[in-house]
Design an enzyme around this catalytic site. Structure first.
Site, PDB file in Angstrom:
ATOM      1  N   ASP A  18      92.841  85.941  22.363  1.00 28.53           N
ATOM      2  CA  ASP A  18      91.909  85.157  23.175  1.00 28.53           C
ATOM      3  C   ASP A  18      92.628  84.387  24.287  1.00 28.53           C
ATOM      4  O   ASP A  18      93.823  84.096  24.186  1.00 28.53           O
ATOM      5  CB  ASP A  18      91.171  84.133  22.309  1.00 28.53           C
ATOM      6  CG  ASP A  18      90.123  84.758  21.409  1.00 28.53           C
ATOM      7  OD1 ASP A  18      90.118  85.998  21.289  1.00 28.53           O
ATOM      8  OD2 ASP A  18      89.336  84.006  20.823  1.00 28.53           O
ATOM      9  N   ASP A  19      91.850  84.056  25.314  1.00 22.34           N
ATOM     10  CA  ASP A  19      92.178  83.064  26.346  1.00 22.34           C
ATOM     11  C   ASP A  19      93.043  83.567  27.493  1.00 22.34           C
ATOM     12  O   ASP A  19      93.235  82.842  28.474  1.00 22.34           O
ATOM     13  CB  ASP A  19      92.853  81.813  25.749  1.00 22.34           C
ATOM     14  CG  ASP A  19      91.962  81.071  24.781  1.00 22.34           C
ATOM     15  OD1 ASP A  19      90.777  81.458  24.649  1.00 22.34           O
ATOM     16  OD2 ASP A  19      92.430  80.119  24.142  1.00 22.34           O
ATOM     17  N   HIS A  53      86.170  78.975  29.192  1.00 23.46           N
ATOM     18  CA  HIS A  53      86.255  78.539  27.794  1.00 23.46           C
ATOM     19  C   HIS A  53      85.240  77.437  27.485  1.00 23.46           C
ATOM     20  O   HIS A  53      85.505  76.526  26.680  1.00 23.46           O
ATOM     21  CB  HIS A  53      87.674  78.083  27.443  1.00 23.46           C
ATOM     22  CG  HIS A  53      88.026  78.329  26.004  1.00 23.46           C
ATOM     23  ND1 HIS A  53      87.822  77.405  25.010  1.00 23.46           N
ATOM     24  CD2 HIS A  53      88.555  79.409  25.394  1.00 23.46           C
ATOM     25  CE1 HIS A  53      88.232  77.896  23.851  1.00 23.46           C
ATOM     26  NE2 HIS A  53      88.676  79.110  24.046  1.00 23.46           N
ATOM     27  N   HIS A  90      85.355  86.466  27.218  1.00 23.12           N
ATOM     28  CA  HIS A  90      85.550  85.214  26.463  1.00 23.12           C
ATOM     29  C   HIS A  90      85.098  84.009  27.298  1.00 23.12           C
ATOM     30  O   HIS A  90      85.706  82.941  27.242  1.00 23.12           O
ATOM     31  CB  HIS A  90      87.020  85.078  26.056  1.00 23.12           C
ATOM     32  CG  HIS A  90      87.282  84.040  25.007  1.00 23.12           C
ATOM     33  ND1 HIS A  90      86.513  83.911  23.866  1.00 23.12           N
ATOM     34  CD2 HIS A  90      88.243  83.070  24.919  1.00 23.12           C
ATOM     35  CE1 HIS A  90      86.996  82.930  23.123  1.00 23.12           C
ATOM     36  NE2 HIS A  90      88.036  82.384  23.741  1.00 23.12           N
ATOM     37  N   TYR A 119      85.286  78.904  20.926  1.00 22.89           N
ATOM     38  CA  TYR A 119      85.114  78.089  19.706  1.00 22.89           C
ATOM     39  C   TYR A 119      84.234  78.769  18.662  1.00 22.89           C
ATOM     40  O   TYR A 119      83.896  78.164  17.643  1.00 22.89           O
ATOM     41  CB  TYR A 119      84.523  76.711  20.038  1.00 22.89           C
ATOM     42  CG  TYR A 119      85.204  76.022  21.176  1.00 22.89           C
ATOM     43  CD1 TYR A 119      86.467  75.423  21.012  1.00 22.89           C
ATOM     44  CD2 TYR A 119      84.623  75.973  22.444  1.00 22.89           C
ATOM     45  CE1 TYR A 119      87.113  74.795  22.077  1.00 22.89           C
ATOM     46  CE2 TYR A 119      85.261  75.345  23.506  1.00 22.89           C
ATOM     47  CZ  TYR A 119      86.500  74.754  23.318  1.00 22.89           C
ATOM     48  OH  TYR A 119      87.136  74.144  24.366  1.00 22.89           O
ATOM     49  N   HIS A 138      96.151  84.143  20.057  1.00 22.86           N
ATOM     50  CA  HIS A 138      95.972  83.699  21.445  1.00 22.86           C
ATOM     51  C   HIS A 138      97.203  84.094  22.260  1.00 22.86           C
ATOM     52  O   HIS A 138      98.324  83.696  21.919  1.00 22.86           O
ATOM     53  CB  HIS A 138      95.766  82.185  21.508  1.00 22.86           C
ATOM     54  CG  HIS A 138      94.522  81.727  20.822  1.00 22.86           C
ATOM     55  ND1 HIS A 138      94.433  81.606  19.453  1.00 22.86           N
ATOM     56  CD2 HIS A 138      93.298  81.375  21.316  1.00 22.86           C
ATOM     57  CE1 HIS A 138      93.220  81.198  19.135  1.00 22.86           C
ATOM     58  NE2 HIS A 138      92.505  81.055  20.238  1.00 22.86           N
TER      59      HIS A 138
END
Length: 414
Positions: free
Chosen positions: A240-241, A295, A291, A332, A382
């Protein structure tokens, strides 16, 4: 070239003169010529043309031992012993403008019709010069092969109490193929605002998009249980991210070293500065997920803002790699009905949270994987933390030694 056939051959036919309009054919199928044969196109004038092996014809009907067929702009009769039926594959129209279908494999051939972008068509074979023979509804003919691409499959669910009607084309006026009941999981191959092409309950065709909803994947499940041809236990590594200018390239290098595939959930506002890295992820064969843009916690946003977060990310990913993301992960893990209503792709959560974002400790990240990994696990990592990259080789070594195959999320779920 039209030739004149012998009277002996002509006497075998019951001549009917009919239209050669290729774009208005009903109840047809496509066959391939298996041996050279004469196509009789006019009994009274004795006209015929020669069809060769691998030529494609549209079959309208059978009369005695003869088939009434169309080849390009010519319609006539051939022996039913000279053809076999073709089972088509499906392709997605990848052009941004309407695709012109032609009666022959030439840019100057007569147009047979037009098909809108991002629709699924049946493909029956290729012809000289880089052309493919396709069908969409009542339109049959040739298009440049370069205008087609393989569609990406994703899972969704029928969400209307009355189920959903499946049609042959993206039109309410087209014939009904069948109905799929509520809460049935289906495979979606393309999705426009109003129509989606799906497969489910042994039916393929177009349905109204608003009667589908995204799947939410949660909980630990042995997805491969009972599936033939799956040689190993499977886990999905998800990152992720990113993309991140220094960490993501390290991750890609290690994944390639261990012949592993993964799913990268991309944060949209990071793409502009890291376009080459996103391209590298895609070119290495990994799956691309959405994603959100920055965020954001979507459950705290309005419906309009949620849609913006998703759409902006979809668009910048498409502009960079030429493909839209196939799966979605909310920041989240925050999800509700408002968020689901804005999505047309599976919502993927996780079964193992390594907490690599919190403790920033490579040994702890490995330990979380060792203590929880099982067949079908979806592992959350991540690719923006150096400590995650530092832990990855140990994770890959462990999972490989334990007999796990490292695949994308979609490979586990399909």
């Amino acid at each position: 070239m039209i030739r004149y056939c012998s009277l002996v051959l002509l006497s075998l036919l019951f001549f009917i003169f009919f239209s050669t309009e290729i774009s208005a054919i009903q109840n047809t199928e496509v066959n391939v010529i298996t041996k050279q044969v004469k196509l009789i196109i006019n009994k009274e004038l004795g006209q015929c043309i020669t069809l060769n092996v691998n030529d494609l014809v549209i079959v309208h009907s059978q009369e005695n031992n003869r088939l009434k067929v169309t080849y390009k702009t010519h319609t006539g009769y051939i022996s039913n012993q000279s053809v076999k039926k073709i089972i088509p594959t499906i392709s997605l129209i990848s052009r941004k403008e309407d695709l012109v279908v032609r009666t022959g494999n030439s840019p100057i051939a007569t147009p047979a019709g037009k098909i809108n972008p991002n629709l699924i068509v049946n493909v029956y074979g290729t012809a000289a010069g880089g052309w493919s023979f396709i069908n969409y509804g009542d339109i049959y003919g040739y298009v440049p092969t370069s205008s087609l691409k393989a569609p990406q499959a994703k899972k969704m669910m029928v969400s209307h109490r009355d189920g959903v009607i499946v049609r042959g084309t993206a039109s309410h006026s087209d014939k009904k193929i069948g109905t799929i009941s509520n809460k049935t999981k289906v495979t979606v191959y393309t999705q426009k605002k109003d129509w989606s092409y799906i497969e489910g309950d042994n039916i393929k065709g177009y349905v109204v998009s608003e009667r589908l909803k995204a799947l939410v994947v949660t909980g630990n499940k042995i997805y491969n249980k009972g599936i033939s041809g799956v040689p190993k236990k499977r886990v999905a590594l998800t990152f992720d991210d990113g993309p991140h200018k220094s960490v993501t390239p390290q991750v890609l290098k290690l994944l390639k070293k261990y012949d592993a595939k993964a799913t990268f959930f991309i944060t949209g506002n990071r793409v502009q500065a890291n376009k080459d890295i996103l391209k590298a992820i895609y070119n290495d064969g990994h799956e691309i997920g959405n994603h959100t843009w920055d965020h954001a916690k979507l459950t705290s946003l309005s419906s309009k803002s949620v849609k913006t977060q998703i759409t902006k990310t979809n668009n910048i990913i498409y502009a960079t790699i030429g493909e839209y993301p196939t799966v979605f992960r909310p920041a989240y893990g925050s999800i509700n009905k408002t968020v689901q209503a804005q999505l047309n792709m599976p919502i993927i959560l996780w079964t193992i949270d390594t907490l690599d974002w919190k403790h920033r400790n490579a040994k702890k990240t490995l330990q979380y994987v060792k203590s929880q990994a099982t067949d079908g696990s979806i592992i959350l990592l991540h690719d923006i933390h150096q400590t995650t990259a530092d832990s990855l080789e140990s994770i890959l070594q462990y999972l490989t030694k334990e007999g796990y195959e490292l695949v994308t999320v979609t490979e586990i779920l399909l």
